[in-house]
Every structure is written in structure tokens, then in C-alpha cells.
Design a protein around this motif. Structure first.
Motif: not given
Length: 329
Positions: A197-202, A206, A180-181
Motif C-alpha cells: 500500500d503506497h499510502t503507508r510504505e515506500d 522496504r 493504494s489502500t
């Protein structure tokens, strides 16, 4: 002695401080004065008797906990040894697996202990056993990570993840950590070359491909995880399930096993590190990395013994950075 006892299955609130009789070292046993004990997801699973199928398998207890005193990871000082014990003496400072670690004293066997690295305090040392051995097995033994490979650790800021990132880096891998962030800088500081950052991208979307993925989180469809692997890459599944589930993580791990024969990629479950398993060599390998300065335990929070329930609750919520440790003496 002071101990934290559990007399029934349930949430952390069922844990309570109590005065109980101190154990004595029997033949082939070692009595350890516990200075610190770590909290693992293993502990809240045992506390709740979760997953329910584990009760039927006999290791947890069917209608009530099999063990009165919880806890398994510990660091402390040997105070007595039973008949037939060699290589361990009173006064030795050790870390390892001590069933009943949420107490002032606990008995274990010599094969579940190793010397505490001199550079570690007892709190840091207690953070090592289960998480570090699980990470070592996930990255090195099962995952077969090699120098130059691209390794992704999902759940990189957790207890297992923080060790896994460092172990993979020590093997010469190019490591990507997923967290996380608030944990990005922590994971980067552990040696990860890249952080997602899994809260912003998977990470599965990618377009990157990895030789090894250690999934400490679970919950993602197997197809998505495979999409992030190279054609001959390895997925090591370690995680999934939540309180109250009948099968918990076992269901997702069984799906990994069932799919493996039909694909070119290696799909492997990470069998939980249990206290009666052959762990001595792995503990020695981990402490050697610590003594060489290549691995450092990350301690998130500490709680006094009387507040063990709060420590277990913190870990159960799934947001701990590194390890949560109980200070005992």
C-alpha cells in the motif's frame, strides 16, 4: 453516424457529440461497428496534444488534432471488408485497434484486429488492446520475466497494471503489486503474492529486491528504483509526465536510456503501443491467455457514448481501477 469529435486541443470538455458521415472500407481495410471502446491515457494525451513535443513529431497534429474522432481501443462486429482483405469476414466479432473508436463505426486494418474471445462481453473485450499489449511487452518482451523471479508492478491497479500482474503470474513469477489502500484486495485477487500500500510504505525503502520492476507511475528518482532491483535486475519504465508538460514521460524515459550503459542492471523504456505498430501477434498472445482463463480484464466504470468526456476526465485524474469503457451500441 453518432460520434464524439474534437476540433481543437484542450481538456475533455472540448469533446462533443456530433452526427458525421460513416466511413467506408477502402482497399485492405475493415469497417467495424463499434459496440464498446476503452479510454486510455493515450486518449487524453492526444486530446490535449500532450506532450507538446509530440506535436512537432507529426503524430498528433501541430495546431489542432490530426483526427476528428478520438479513441483507439474497440470491440465490435465487422460489417464490411475492402478489396484485398483475407481472413476477416462480415459478422466476425473482433477486438483491436480502431482509430476513431469513439463512434458507431470505424475503419481499421486486419492486422490490428483479432477474434473476440467467446467468453468476453464487448465491454470487457474493448478493455484489452492497448493496456494488455503494453503489459505483455513490459513483462514478457522487454522485462523478460521468468518463472521463479520476483516481479514488482508499480501502479498495479491501473489499466496496464491489472493486466501486468496477471501476465507475470501466468509466467510463474512471484508478483508484488503496489497500489493504494482501496485497491489492495483487487490486486491480491489478480494473483499478486504480496501487495504494498503506497499510502503507508515506500516499496523502495522496504529492503526487498526484485528481478523485474515495471513502473507504470513514474516520478520516482531513478536511483531509488535501482535500489529496489537485484544487481542484475531489470527496470522497465512506463509512465510519468502530466498535462501541459513539454516532454511529458519522454524526459524520464530518456534518462533511463542514458543511464543504462553505465550500470549492470538493465534499464529499459517501454515504448508506447501505437495503433500502426506490429501488434497482431501480441493481441493473439493476450487473447490466448484470456481464453485459457489466466487473464481477465478489469472494467472499472462504463459510460454511454454521449458521456465520453466524463470517461476521459475520470482516466485523466489517475484514479481508475482497471479500465474505463465507453458503451456505443
Amino acid at each position: 453516424m453518432k460520434a464524439i469529435v474534437q476540433e481543437r486541443f484542450g481538456p475533455p470538455d472540448v469533446l462533443r457529440p456530433a452526427e458525421i458521415e460513416s466511413p467506408a472500407a477502402g482497399p485492405d481495410q475493415v469497417l467495424v461497428q463499434i459496440h464498446a471502446a476503452a479510454v486510455n491515457p493515450y486518449d487524453w494525451h492526444m486530446l490535449r496534444g500532450d506532450p507538446y513535443v509530440a506535436r512537432l513529431l507529426g503524430g498528433v497534429g501541430l495546431t489542432r488534432p490530426k483526427s476528428l474522432v478520438a479513441g483507439i481501443d474497440a470491440a465490435g462486429e465487422v460489417v464490411a471488408v475492402g478489396a484485398g482483405v483475407d481472413g476477416v469476414r462480415p459478422g466476425d466479432q473482433v477486438l483491436g485497434f480502431c482509430p476513431g473508436a469513439f463512434a458507431e463505426f470505424a475503419c481499421t486494418t486486419p492486422g490490428l484486429l483479432v477474434p473476440k474471445p467467446a467468453g468476453l462481453g464487448f465491454e470487457e473485450a474493448a478493455a484489452v488492446p492497448m493496456a494488455a499489449v503494453t503489459a505483455l511487452r513490459g513483462i514478457r518482451t522487454v522485462g523478460r520475466a521468468q518463472a521463479g523471479q520476483r516481479v514488482l508492478v508499480n501502479g498495479a491497479a491501473g489499466g496496464i497494471g491489472t493486466f501486468a500482474v496477471q501476465i507475470a503470474v501466468s509466467l510463474g513469477a512471484e508478483v508484488t503489486g503496489v497500489c493504494s489502500t482501496r485497491n489492495v484486495e483487487l490486486v491480491r485477487s489478480l494473483g499478486a503474492a504480496h501487495v504494498v500500500d503506497h499510502t503507508r510504505e515506500d516499496f523502495t525503502e522496504r529492503g526487498e529486491r526484485y528481478d523485474l520492476i515495471l513502473d507504470n507511475v513514474g516520478g520516482r528518482p531513478l536511483g531509488l528504483l535501482r535500489r529496489a532491483l537485484t544487481p542484475r535486475g531489470t527496470l522497465v519504465a512506463n509512465g510519468g509526465g502530466s498535462p501541459g508538460h513539454v516532454f511529458g514521460a519522454m524526459g524520464s524515459l530518456l534518462r533511463v536510456v542514458a543511464a543504462d550503459p553505465f550500470v549492470r542492471q538493465r534499464l529499459r523504456p517501454l515504448v508506447p503501443t501505437v495503433p500502426d505498430g506490429p501488434v497482431h501477434e501480441d493481441l493473439l498472445a493476450v487473447t490466448a491467455l484470456i481464453e485459457a482463463g489466466r487473464v481477465t480484464p478489469v472494467v472499472d466504470r462504463t459510460y454511454p457514448l454521449a458521456d465520453t468526456a466524463a470517461g476521459v476526465r475520470h482516466v485523466e485524474q489517475g484514479h481508475a481501477r482497471g479500465k474505463t469503457v465507453i458503451t456505443v451500441a
